[in-house]
Design a protein around this motif. Sequence first.
Motif, short mmCIF file in Angstrom:
data_model
loop_
_atom_site.label_atom_id
_atom_site.label_comp_id
_atom_site.label_asym_id
_atom_site.label_seq_id
_atom_site.Cartn_x
_atom_site.Cartn_y
_atom_site.Cartn_z
N TYR A 112 0.85 -1.23 -0.21
CA TYR A 112 -0.07 0.09 -0.01
C TYR A 112 0.92 1.28 -0.06
O TYR A 112 0.74 2.28 -0.73
CB TYR A 112 -1.03 -0.06 1.41
CG TYR A 112 -1.78 1.28 1.40
CD1 TYR A 112 -2.86 1.46 0.59
CD2 TYR A 112 -1.30 2.30 2.15
CE1 TYR A 112 -3.58 2.71 0.40
CE2 TYR A 112 -1.92 3.56 2.30
CZ TYR A 112 -3.19 3.73 1.64
OH TYR A 112 -3.74 4.99 1.57
N ALA A 113 1.96 1.21 0.79
CA ALA A 113 2.89 2.55 0.69
C ALA A 113 3.41 2.75 -0.33
O ALA A 113 3.62 3.76 -0.94
CB ALA A 113 3.68 2.17 2.11
N ARG A 114 4.03 1.41 -1.08
CA ARG A 114 4.59 1.81 -2.29
C ARG A 114 3.68 2.28 -3.29
O ARG A 114 4.07 3.05 -4.23
CB ARG A 114 5.09 0.39 -2.61
CG ARG A 114 6.12 0.39 -3.96
CD ARG A 114 7.21 -0.63 -3.72
NE ARG A 114 8.37 -0.35 -4.84
CZ ARG A 114 9.41 -0.81 -4.74
NH1 ARG A 114 9.75 -1.71 -3.30
NH2 ARG A 114 10.17 -0.72 -5.51
N THR A 115 2.39 1.69 -3.33
CA THR A 115 1.34 2.14 -4.30
C THR A 115 1.09 3.73 -4.18
O THR A 115 1.12 4.23 -5.16
CB THR A 115 0.16 1.31 -4.21
OG1 THR A 115 0.47 -0.22 -4.31
CG2 THR A 115 -0.77 1.72 -5.26
N ILE A 116 0.88 4.07 -2.92
CA ILE A 116 0.71 5.45 -2.88
C ILE A 116 1.93 6.42 -3.28
O ILE A 116 1.54 7.29 -3.99
CB ILE A 116 0.23 5.86 -1.34
CG1 ILE A 116 -0.95 4.95 -0.89
CG2 ILE A 116 0.20 7.37 -1.26
CD1 ILE A 116 -2.14 5.37 -1.84
N GLY A 117 3.00 5.86 -3.10
CA GLY A 117 3.87 6.66 -3.45
C GLY A 117 4.16 6.74 -4.90
O GLY A 117 4.58 7.79 -5.64
N LEU A 118 4.04 5.52 -5.77
CA LEU A 118 3.90 5.58 -7.17
C LEU A 118 2.99 6.45 -7.66
O LEU A 118 3.11 7.26 -8.45
CB LEU A 118 3.77 4.19 -7.65
CG LEU A 118 3.40 3.96 -9.06
CD1 LEU A 118 4.83 4.54 -10.04
CD2 LEU A 118 3.30 2.45 -9.48
N LEU A 119 1.57 6.41 -7.26
CA LEU A 119 0.56 7.32 -7.49
C LEU A 119 0.71 8.63 -7.73
O LEU A 119 0.46 9.39 -8.41
CB LEU A 119 -0.77 6.82 -6.80
CG LEU A 119 -1.49 5.50 -7.16
CD1 LEU A 119 -2.56 5.19 -6.42
CD2 LEU A 119 -1.86 5.30 -8.49
N ASP A 120 1.35 8.98 -6.52
CA ASP A 120 1.64 10.50 -6.28
C ASP A 120 3.06 10.94 -7.27
O ASP A 120 2.98 12.13 -7.67
CB ASP A 120 2.10 10.74 -5.02
CG ASP A 120 1.01 10.74 -3.87
OD1 ASP A 120 -0.07 11.01 -4.30
OD2 ASP A 120 1.25 10.61 -2.50
N MET A 121 3.56 9.62 -7.60
CA MET A 121 4.86 10.20 -8.68
C MET A 121 4.49 10.32 -10.08
O MET A 121 4.80 10.99 -10.92
CB MET A 121 5.84 9.08 -8.53
CG MET A 121 7.14 9.33 -9.06
SD MET A 121 8.31 7.73 -9.04
CE MET A 121 8.92 8.29 -7.73
N ILE A 122 3.30 9.51 -10.46
CA ILE A 122 3.13 9.53 -11.97
C ILE A 122 2.43 11.03 -12.41
O ILE A 122 1.55 11.44 -11.72
CB ILE A 122 1.76 8.27 -11.95
CG1 ILE A 122 2.22 6.81 -11.79
CG2 ILE A 122 1.06 8.75 -13.39
CD1 ILE A 122 1.13 5.92 -12.04
N GLY A 123 3.00 11.34 -13.40
CA GLY A 123 2.63 12.59 -14.03
C GLY A 123 3.54 13.58 -13.48
O GLY A 123 3.78 14.88 -13.83
N ALA A 124 4.21 13.29 -12.02
CA ALA A 124 4.95 14.59 -11.45
C ALA A 124 6.35 14.48 -11.81
O ALA A 124 7.15 15.58 -11.51
CB ALA A 124 4.89 14.40 -9.94
N THR A 125 7.00 13.30 -12.28
CA THR A 125 8.18 13.27 -12.76
C THR A 125 8.37 12.41 -14.12
O THR A 125 7.55 11.44 -14.20
CB THR A 125 8.99 12.77 -11.67
OG1 THR A 125 10.26 12.34 -12.24
CG2 THR A 125 8.75 11.36 -10.89
N GLU A 126 9.26 12.65 -14.85
CA GLU A 126 9.51 11.81 -16.02
C GLU A 126 9.88 10.59 -16.00
O GLU A 126 9.69 9.60 -16.78
CB GLU A 126 10.33 12.59 -17.10
CG GLU A 126 9.71 13.98 -17.55
CD GLU A 126 10.92 14.66 -18.62
OE1 GLU A 126 11.87 14.21 -18.90
OE2 GLU A 126 10.15 15.65 -19.32
N VAL A 127 10.43 10.09 -14.82
CA VAL A 127 10.93 8.93 -14.57
C VAL A 127 10.16 7.95 -13.90
O VAL A 127 10.46 6.88 -13.57
CB VAL A 127 12.40 8.90 -13.67
CG1 VAL A 127 13.28 9.83 -14.37
CG2 VAL A 127 12.08 9.29 -12.42
#
Length: 241
Positions: A112-127
Amino acid sequence: MEWRDEGALLSVRRHGETAAIIEVFTAGHGRHAGVVRGGTSRKIAPILQPGAQLDLTWRARLDEHIGAFTVEPLKSRAADLMSDRQSLAGLHAVTALLTFALPEREAHPRLYARTIGLLDMIGATEVWPLAYLRWEMALLDELGFGLDLSGCAVTGTVDDLVYVSPRSGRAISRGAAGEWADRLLPLSPAMTGTDTYDVAQVLAGLGTTGHFLVAKLAEAMGNRPVPEARQRLLDLLARAG
C-alpha cells in the motif's frame, strides 16, 4: 461493524438507480468493496475516479456483508492527468492490476505504501515508468512470486547477471547461460537499482515481469487474463520511446 481508513479508489460501478459499488485499497483492510449511496449523483460521482485518495468509513451489520462506505475526498489524481495519456494509462494500469491481483480484505501495508508513492509520482516526474516497473516487481514479491536477482542461480556469482530464469525467477549470469541463453528472459538494468531512466530498459524489464504476471500469478488465479490496461501502458511507452 465499522472501521475508518484512508485508501485509493480502484474501481467503481453503478449499483441500482443512484448508488455505486466501489473497491478501494487501504493499508489496514486491503482491497475492500462497499456501496456508496448516492454514488452516481452530481455531488459524489466526480469524487469517485480511479486513483482518488479517499477518507473512508465502512459500516455493515455483519463483517461478511458488503457494507456501505461514506467517503470524503483527500486527493484527486485522474483529473490532473487527463491531458497526459501516458500518465493516465499508468494510473489505470496500477488500479487494474491491484483489482486483479489482490485477495479481498487482506492487508498489505508495505505494498500500500509503495502504491501511494507511485500514484503520487505518476505525472509528477518523467522517470515514473521506472518506479512503475519496480512496483510490478514489488507486487509479484508481495503475492509470493518474487524474483531473486541477488546472484546467479547456477554459479552463485553476483557479476554479469543478464538473464532471468522463466521458471524459477532467479538471475542467471552470462557465462552460466551458455546454449540456454535464447530461452531465458532479459535481466534489464532497470530492474536492479539503476536510477538512470531508459525507456527501452524499462520495457525490457516489463517484458520480464509480464511473463511472471501471466505464468505465475494469473495461472494461480485460474488463468484469468491480465488486465488490458497494462498492455495499453506498454504500447504508449513503446511509442514514446
